[in-house]
Design a protein around this motif. Structure first.
Motif, short mmCIF file in Angstrom:
data_model
loop_
_atom_site.label_atom_id
_atom_site.label_comp_id
_atom_site.label_asym_id
_atom_site.label_seq_id
_atom_site.Cartn_x
_atom_site.Cartn_y
_atom_site.Cartn_z
N ILE A 149 -29.87 32.03 16.31
CA ILE A 149 -29.40 33.07 15.22
C ILE A 149 -27.97 32.79 14.85
O ILE A 149 -27.49 33.31 13.74
N ARG A 150 -27.04 32.78 15.89
CA ARG A 150 -25.62 32.69 15.61
C ARG A 150 -25.17 31.69 16.43
O ARG A 150 -25.83 31.48 17.67
N ALA A 151 -23.50 31.56 16.48
CA ALA A 151 -23.03 30.62 17.29
C ALA A 151 -21.53 30.94 17.51
O ALA A 151 -21.01 31.63 16.43
N SER A 152 -20.94 30.93 18.74
CA SER A 152 -19.58 31.17 18.72
C SER A 152 -18.85 29.66 19.07
O SER A 152 -19.39 28.75 19.99
N GLU A 153 -17.86 29.44 18.53
CA GLU A 153 -16.88 28.15 18.64
C GLU A 153 -15.64 28.19 19.01
O GLU A 153 -14.93 29.29 18.74
N GLN A 154 -15.02 27.21 19.46
CA GLN A 154 -13.66 27.01 19.86
C GLN A 154 -13.60 25.68 19.26
O GLN A 154 -14.43 24.76 19.71
N ILE A 155 -12.25 25.69 18.64
CA ILE A 155 -11.71 24.20 18.05
C ILE A 155 -10.46 23.89 18.54
O ILE A 155 -9.63 24.83 18.76
N ARG A 156 -10.27 22.84 19.01
CA ARG A 156 -8.90 21.94 19.15
C ARG A 156 -8.80 20.52 18.75
O ARG A 156 -9.89 20.03 18.71
N ALA A 157 -7.45 20.28 18.65
CA ALA A 157 -7.30 19.02 18.49
C ALA A 157 -7.14 18.08 19.74
O ALA A 157 -6.75 18.42 20.76
N VAL A 158 -7.76 16.84 19.75
CA VAL A 158 -7.68 15.84 20.96
C VAL A 158 -7.59 14.43 20.19
O VAL A 158 -7.67 14.38 19.22
N CYS A 159 -7.54 13.42 21.15
CA CYS A 159 -7.64 12.35 21.07
C CYS A 159 -8.56 11.36 21.40
O CYS A 159 -8.94 11.78 22.46
N ALA A 160 -8.91 10.32 20.66
CA ALA A 160 -10.25 9.72 21.22
C ALA A 160 -9.83 8.61 22.50
O ALA A 160 -8.75 8.03 22.47
N ASP A 161 -10.43 9.02 23.58
CA ASP A 161 -10.35 7.96 24.59
C ASP A 161 -11.03 6.63 24.51
O ASP A 161 -11.98 6.66 23.41
N GLU A 162 -11.03 5.65 25.28
CA GLU A 162 -11.77 4.63 25.15
C GLU A 162 -13.34 4.58 25.24
O GLU A 162 -13.86 3.94 24.13
N ALA A 163 -13.73 5.22 25.70
CA ALA A 163 -15.49 5.68 25.54
C ALA A 163 -15.77 6.27 24.05
O ALA A 163 -16.77 5.79 23.42
N VAL A 164 -14.92 7.26 23.96
CA VAL A 164 -15.22 8.00 22.38
C VAL A 164 -15.05 6.89 21.39
O VAL A 164 -15.85 6.94 20.41
N ALA A 165 -13.99 6.18 21.45
CA ALA A 165 -13.33 5.29 20.50
C ALA A 165 -14.58 4.36 20.27
O ALA A 165 -14.83 3.80 19.13
N GLY A 166 -15.20 3.67 21.21
CA GLY A 166 -16.32 2.88 21.20
C GLY A 166 -17.63 3.38 20.68
O GLY A 166 -18.00 2.69 19.70
N LEU A 167 -17.73 4.57 20.77
CA LEU A 167 -19.00 5.13 20.07
C LEU A 167 -18.89 5.57 18.51
O LEU A 167 -19.64 5.55 18.12
N LEU A 168 -17.55 5.78 18.12
CA LEU A 168 -17.39 6.19 16.80
C LEU A 168 -16.73 5.24 16.11
O LEU A 168 -16.41 5.27 15.10
N SER A 169 -16.52 3.91 16.66
CA SER A 169 -15.89 2.86 16.09
C SER A 169 -14.77 3.11 15.56
O SER A 169 -14.23 2.80 14.26
N VAL A 170 -13.69 3.73 16.30
CA VAL A 170 -12.31 3.78 15.73
C VAL A 170 -11.36 3.50 16.90
O VAL A 170 -11.81 3.03 18.10
N ASP A 171 -10.19 3.56 16.87
CA ASP A 171 -9.31 3.03 17.63
C ASP A 171 -8.89 4.43 18.71
O ASP A 171 -9.08 5.40 18.62
N VAL A 172 -8.39 3.74 19.83
CA VAL A 172 -8.15 4.53 21.00
C VAL A 172 -6.83 5.40 20.72
O VAL A 172 -5.97 4.90 19.72
N GLY A 173 -6.97 6.92 20.64
CA GLY A 173 -5.78 7.53 20.27
C GLY A 173 -6.15 8.19 18.81
O GLY A 173 -5.40 9.15 18.54
#
Length: 267
Positions: free
Chosen positions: A206-230
């Protein structure tokens, strides 16, 4: 004087004079007033929650609902206006009012807020990385309003636009609701995930509540999204609710915004 109006499903709603309170509230030291259209809205919502009218189905006309609840058609219209504004129902010119469904494109993009910088929004391709049942960590349990250690379904997936990995999602769902949800079923289903939750598990977001913040990609995330670390990412934490304001999904998404932006409308 209050007049109690019987309804078709043995519930009652109180019709009150201006400034009067509803039902037993009139006997309390601090009475509260619920406008009649709000009471009708609550009764219609109860029918939606009980499944009397399922997602995508036509609900009775304003005239039929007015007769059912023994109120004016204008009161029903005002109740439906609010339900429509809250995306619980959808009005279609010349056809009537339908229960909102996640299988409609307008509903899909209501919850997918990432839009391309150029071109029209389109739904991403999904790649399921992992699906498993686990015991809810304390923080997950708190946000889902369940007990720590209760069963939850954990899903990790990557969503891509035109072949470019753009979103890494981690989801936690109450195990008691999503029994039988597997990676195979998610891979077989070609529509939006909320559509699957609605049609096969009887859970309508029905609805959603969200919190948004800025972060940097770590090694695991960078690998899954095919981007550089940071590389900078948006970290979007969402708790989604069904009828009765019951939390039924915790989602933590990492969004790559090189070619996309997070879009929201305030009103």
């Amino acid at each position: 004087m209050n007049a109690i109006i019987p309804t078709a499903n043995n519930l009652t709603i109180a019709s009150t004079a201006p400034g009067a309170s509803v039902g037993a509230s009139s006997l309390s030291a601090s009475p509260t007033f619920s406008p009649l259209y709000q009471q009708i809205k609550a009764l219609i919502t109860q029918s939606l929650q009980s499944g009397e009218w399922k997602p995508g189905e036509l609900i009775p006309s304003e005239m039929e609902l007015a007769s059912r609840f023994k109120v004016s058609q204008g009161t029903v219209r005002k109740a439906i206006d609010e339900l429509s504004a809250e995306n619980l129902v959808v009005r279609r010119q010349g056809k009537g009012t339908f229960v909102a469904t996640h299988h409609e494109a307008r509903s899909q993009f209501r919850f997918l807020r990432l839009a391309p910088d150029e071109g029209v929004p389109h739904y991403p391709e999904n790649r399921i990385i992992e699906v498993k049942r686990m015991r809810a960590p304390a923080e997950v349990a708190r946000l889902l309003d369940i007990k720590s250690g209760d069963s939850v379904v954990f899903i990790r997936r990557v969503q891509s636009f035109s072949g470019v990995p753009t979103i890494l999602d981690d989801l936690w769902l109450p195990g008691s609701i999503f029994k039988g949800l597997t990676a195979e079923r998610l891979n077989e289903y070609k529509g939006p995930m909320y559509g699957l939750f609605e049609s096969e598990f009887g859970t309508h977001m029905i609805r959603a509540s969200e919190q948004i913040r800025a972060v940097c990609a770590d090694e695991a995330v960078a690998g899954l999204l095919s981007v550089d670390v940071g590389v900078p990412l948006l970290n979007v934490e969402r708790v989604s609710f069904t009828y009765g304001d019951k939390p039924v999904e915790l989602r933590r998404g990492l969004y790559l915004t090189v070619n996309h932006h997070y879009r929201n409308e305030l009103s």
